[in-house]
Write an enzyme that holds these catalytic residues in place. Sequence first.
Site, PDB file in Angstrom:
ATOM      1  N   ASP A 296       0.841  -1.187   0.000  1.00 43.49           N
ATOM      2  CA  ASP A 296       0.000   0.000   0.000  1.00 43.49           C
ATOM      3  C   ASP A 296       0.879   1.242   0.000  1.00 43.49           C
ATOM      4  O   ASP A 296       1.442   1.549   1.042  1.00 43.49           O
ATOM      5  CB  ASP A 296      -0.996   0.002   1.160  1.00 43.49           C
ATOM      6  CG  ASP A 296      -0.427  -0.521   2.485  1.00 43.49           C
ATOM      7  OD1 ASP A 296       0.639  -1.173   2.489  1.00 43.49           O
ATOM      8  OD2 ASP A 296      -1.068  -0.284   3.513  1.00 43.49           O
ATOM      9  N   GLU A 491      12.392   0.464   7.650  1.00 46.99           N
ATOM     10  CA  GLU A 491      11.427  -0.474   7.046  1.00 46.99           C
ATOM     11  C   GLU A 491      11.702  -0.698   5.553  1.00 46.99           C
ATOM     12  O   GLU A 491      11.298  -1.711   4.994  1.00 46.99           O
ATOM     13  CB  GLU A 491       9.991   0.042   7.230  1.00 46.99           C
ATOM     14  CG  GLU A 491       9.804   1.423   6.642  1.00 46.99           C
ATOM     15  CD  GLU A 491       8.369   1.883   6.506  1.00 46.99           C
ATOM     16  OE1 GLU A 491       7.443   1.068   6.650  1.00 46.99           O
ATOM     17  OE2 GLU A 491       8.179   3.078   6.238  1.00 46.99           O
TER      18      GLU A 491
END
Length: 556
Positions: A296, A491
């Site tokens: 996403d 991340e």
Amino acid sequence: MNFSEIYCTGPILHQVQTAKLFDDDKYFVDMKLRETPNVVLAAFRNLSNDSANNTVPPAKLQEFLSKYFEKPGTEFESWTPPDWHTKPKFLGGIADQQLRNWAAKIHNLWKSLGRKIRTGVKDHPELYSQIYTPHPVVVPGGRFRELYYWDSYWVINGLLLSEMTDTARGMIQNFLYLVNRYGFIPNGGRIYYERRSQPPFLTLMMDSYYRATMDKEFLRGALPALEQEYRFWMQNRSVAVTLNGTEHVLNRYHVPVGSPRPESYTDDLELAEGLTEDRKEQLWMELKAGAESGWDFTSRWYVDRDGHNNGTLGDTRTSQILPTDLNALLCLTEKTLASFHRILGDGDSAAQYDQAAARRLEAIESLLWDAERGAWFDFNLVTHSKHFEFYPSNLAPLWAQCYSGPEMGEKAVQYLKCSGALQFLNGVPTSLRESGQQWDYPNAWPPLQHMLIEGLSKLPSEDAKQLALDLAQRWIKTNWLAYMKYEAMFEKYDVNGDGKPGGGGEYEVQLGFGWTNGVALQLLDQYGANLTSGGTQVLSRATGHLSHCHVPVNQR
């Protein structure tokens, strides 16, 4: 369930989020109630009845929040995993001293990412958006304060290397608990994630755990929930496609909930401005399906008015695409469930899952494999054609070992070398399109690097194995350089900077970071004898030259 009228829908959510009182929409929906939902809802009704147009001014909203809500994070207590210890064996296999020291620091990070849910959440679930789970967890980090589904696969693999089997087992038990409660696993540990899942890695988590412990009784107890989750995906996330008179069933991401995501509420409202009500609901369903995919957001899910894989975020049509990686994952899940049944002595059930995997293999090769290009591509349900853009997911069947002929593996290596995706020294980008979304160029994500490297390493050819080592070296070097600069694991990373964190998308880059640590430890374990912190041999002949690449005519 009236607390969902505060955290998932309703006037409080709408007014607080649109007033933009916080930098991140996730902040409000993670706050804890000081009073029961009925008291809070009634207080807000009174407040809005006293306000012009029922719209509460920002200063009054702030007062209301101070009175009735606590800041996020109070639902957790920090928790140091009791099975953490200083010298796991895998560290001894890392030849480079600097990398070994760094691996010990990553191993140390598990202590800072441990969270235990306070008993208050169990006793008074109506005061929290947090979903109670019985065992402590290792979280991704940053804004991701709670349990996430697919992240946990790489976290668990890292924990098992760190010899933290109790912590890993507790995380799997939480997921089994969630399947028993919901029939599937929500995207993450919040009630606003309850209607969508994430890539279904639970069976593979169990496989990692079983390989590490050989605990047959735990496997036996877990198997019904693994099968229940598999059935959820087959019943609610599958589509039948007829091609040349044969019907094939494959899976997709699909979330039939047409409202904005509570944790990204204003983003979703703004994106839908000017659309008809029907179009808005459709877009919000597709954005939730995008969140379910874990990617996403990305140009991978764009389908424009003409049905082509183009456009902008408003053209997200995730549910209209059969993703290669989801179907490779489910193929591997079917093969793994078959093997679990065999381990437990149930040959009949094993045969049923073997048949399901064989049917899926046939569907993948009919709909997704492209023999001329030599890779697997997402299938567009609108146009009944494939999307030929590069994504690392185009090679997911190598990772899942879900293909029928050895020549397909060799062709896929050639495809990768000719894709243009290997020209970056800091990892393989998520696509070659710069859309401004975070699951696109120039970001490189740990799980995608790991699946690609593992897929290549499973091929018989030396060439493919060398390429896997090269990509492992590049990725470790990127992670290591960023750690040297920032003393943190991120991340995602940018393929264009030496040790540069990634960017783009809806929020600032987060550090911590669960899956990054897990992937780094796995690569340091697998390739520890060869990796170097200097990392000079990053562009060996295995990465190939584009001169011998054949480009299909319709792509020139």
